[in-house]
Design an enzyme around this catalytic site. Structure first.
Site, short mmCIF file in Angstrom:
data_model
loop_
_atom_site.label_atom_id
_atom_site.label_comp_id
_atom_site.label_asym_id
_atom_site.label_seq_id
_atom_site.Cartn_x
_atom_site.Cartn_y
_atom_site.Cartn_z
N SER A 85 0.79 -1.23 0.00
CA SER A 85 0.00 0.00 0.00
C SER A 85 0.82 1.28 0.00
CB SER A 85 -0.95 0.01 1.21
OG SER A 85 -2.01 -0.90 0.99
N LYS A 88 0.05 3.64 -2.73
CA LYS A 88 -1.03 4.62 -2.62
C LYS A 88 -0.48 6.05 -2.59
CE LYS A 88 -4.63 1.80 -0.37
NZ LYS A 88 -4.06 0.45 -0.28
N SER A 143 -5.82 2.85 4.88
CA SER A 143 -5.34 2.24 3.64
C SER A 143 -6.46 1.48 2.94
CB SER A 143 -4.17 1.29 3.94
OG SER A 143 -3.34 1.15 2.81
#
Length: 436
Positions: A85, A88, A143
Site C-alpha cells: 500500500s 497509494k 489504507s
C-alpha cells in the site's frame, strides 16, 4: 469535477496487445541510473559517516534529506520489489488535486464491486454520500482499497487511473515502478523500489492536503445516517500503537503490508529544522520490524549521519524542470537486482528518461489497463485465488481485523510466500521468486 472517459475492456486489451512488442524491446529503465551511479550498486552505500544501525534486515532501504534531495545512505535503492500500500502515495500524487475536499459523492455498488477479495477496507457502503476529504482519510488512515476504488471510479475508472499513475511515475522519473492496480494490492508484476517510493513521498509532501492526510491520527468516518465510527491511522510510529512509542517529529507518510510484499514503509520526520525521509522494504518478519528499522535509520540520520555526504540524489520531476536521465554504461552490471534504474544528469546524447517513458511507461500503463480488464473478466472463476490483501496489519494484525464493512477494521492478510507471484519483470538475480 469529473472526467467520465474510460477505456472499455476490449479497447484496453487491444491496446495491450498492440503494445507488447514495444514493451519487450524497450524496458523504460534498463539503460540508466536515476539519482546517480552509486545507487545502482548492491550493498550499503554511505559516505563520510559511520555507525549505521547493524540490525537492518530489509531487502532494500533508503535515507534522504527531504529538502535538498540528497540521499545520505541506501541499500539496494533501485531493487524492484512489491510495494504493497505504499503505492497509494503515487495514487495520491496522481489523483489528489483533481477533486475539491468538500465535493460530495454517493457511492454506487459498481464503485466497490471490483475491490480485490481480502483487501484492507475502511468500510465504504453503497448508498452513503461521502465527501472527498472523508474518502482520502479512508485511503491514508486505514489504507482502504474501497476508498481507492471509489476515487478511481470518480476519476474515470480503474484503467484510466492506472495509466495516469504510470505516466505520473514517468514524470517523477520513478522508472523502477510498474503499476497494475491503484491500491497496491498484490498483482503479478506490480513493482517499485525504495528510491521510487521516496520520490513519491517527497513529491506528495509538497501538497498541503497530502501532508495533512498522512499526518492525521484519527478521524470520524460515516456509517450511514448521522452515525459515524472512529478510524485510526495504521502508521504505528505516528500513533504509538502495538507497543511502539510515538516517534518524535514524525509526520507520516505511508505504510503497507501484503503477504507477498511483506511490510513496507516510508516515514518522514523533522528535527532541528531538518526533514528526513526513510523507506524500508521487506524486513525479516517481525511484528514491528519495519517501524523499528525506520526509527533506527532516522535516529542515525539525525545523529551520526549528520556528517554523511551525498551518495545520490532524489531527482526532480521532468514537469518541474528536472534533468532527464542519460545512459550510464556501467549501470546495468553494478546493481544487484536493480533492473529498472536510471542516472540523473543532462547533456547526454543518449535516450532520455522521458523518451524511454514514451515507449516504456505508457506501454506499461496500457499493460496494466489490459491486465486489470482481463482480471475483472476472470473474477468469477478466480476470486478465491488471490489472497494476501493490502492490510496494514504487518506480521500479526491490527485491532479490528475481520470486522465487517463499516467497522473500520483491516482485513486478514492472505497466506503466501514473500515473493512476487508471476512477476516476469522481476530482475534476474534479485532473489525474487517469479512463480507462474
Amino acid at each position: 469535477m469529473r472526467d467520465s472517459s474510460r477505456l472499455t475492456r476490449r479497447a484496453a486489451l487491444g491496446l495491450t496487445a498492440a503494445a507488447l512488442p514495444l514493451s519487450a524491446a524497450a524496458p523504460a529503465s534498463a539503460a540508466t541510473v536515476i539519482g546517480g551511479d552509486r545507487l545502482a550498486r548492491g550493498g550499503i552505500q554511505v559516505n563520510g559517516a559511520t555507525g549505521l544501525p547493524k540490525k537492518i534486515t530489509a531487502r532494500a532501504w533508503l535515507l534522504a534529506d527531504c529538502d535538498s534531495g540528497e540521499v545520505l545512505a541506501s541499500y539496494n535503492a533501485h531493487r524492484r520489489l512489491a510495494p504493497a500500500s505504499t503505492l497509494k502515495m503515487l495514487f495520491a500524487d496522481t489523483v489528489l488535486t483533481k477533486f475539491e475536499r468538500t465535493e460530495r459523492y454517493k457511492v454506487k455498488d459498481s464503485d466497490i464491486s471490483d475491490v480485490p477479495a481480502g483487501s484492507s477496507l475502511v468500510g465504504i457502503r453503497p448508498g452513503i454520500t461521502y465527501t472527498v476529504e472523508q474518502l482520502w482519510q479512508g485511503v491514508f488512515l486505514r489504507s482502504g482499497n474501497d476508498a481507492v476504488h471509489v476515487l478511481s471510479h470518480m476519476n474515470g475508472g480503474i484503467a484510466k487511473t492506472v495509466a495516469e499513475m504510470q505516466a505520473k511515475a514517468a514524470d517523477l522519473q520513478a522508472l523502477d515502478t510498474h503499476v497494475v492496480s491503484p491500491d497496491g494490492f498484490d498483482h503479478p508484476g506490480q513493482l517499485s523500489s525504495a528510491y521510487d517510493l521516496t520520490l513519491f513521498a517527497r513529491h506528495g509532501l509538497k501538497d498541503d492536503d497530502f501532508r495533512g492526510y498522512c499526518g492525521t491520527r484519527t478521524a470520524n468516518f460515516p456509517a450511514g445516517g448521522k452515525k459515524t465510527f472512529q478510524i485510526q491511522n495504521t502508521d504505528r510510529l505516528l500513533t504509538g500503537a502495538w507497543g511502539l512509542g510515538v516517534y518524535k517529529g514524525l509526520f507520516g507518510v505511508k505504510n503497507g503490508y501484503t503477504s507477498h510484499a511483506g511490510n513496507t514503509f516510508t516515514g518522514g520526520a523533522t528535527r532541528g529544522g531538518r526533514t528526513l525521509l526513510v523507506t524500508v522494504m521487506h524486513p525479516a518478519p517481525s511484528t514491528n520490524a519495519v517501524y523499528e528499522q525506520t526509527a533506527a535509520l532516522l535516529d542515525w540520520g539525525f545523529g551520526k549521519g549528520s556528517s554523511a555526504r551525498s551518495v545520490g540524489t532524489l531527482v526532480d520531476p521532468l514537469s518541474e524542470g528536472g534533468a532527464s536521465a542519460g545512459p550510464s554504461p556501467a549501470s546495468s552490471k553494478g546493481a544487484a537486482g536493480a533492473a529498472g534504474t536510471g542516472a540523473a544528469g543532462s547533456g547526454s546524447s543518449g535516450p532520455s528518461a522521458w523518451r524511454l517513458a514514451e515507449g516504456g511507461a505508457v506501454t506499461l500503463a496500457l499493460l496494466g489497463a489490459g491486465a486489470w480488464a482481463l482480471r475483472r473478466r476472470r473474477r468469477a472463476s478466480g476470486a478465491g485465488a488471490e489472497t494476501g490483501a493490502g492490510t496494514e496489519a504487518g506480521v500479526g494484525t491490527e485491532a479490528g481485523v475481520g470486522v465487517e464493512a463499516g467497522a473500520g477494521g483491516a482485513a486478514v492478510p492472505g497466506a503466501g510466500a514473500d515473493a512476487v507471484p508471476g512477476a516476469a519483470d522481476a530482475p534476474a538475480g534479485s532473489g525474487d521468486t517469479a512463480a507462474g
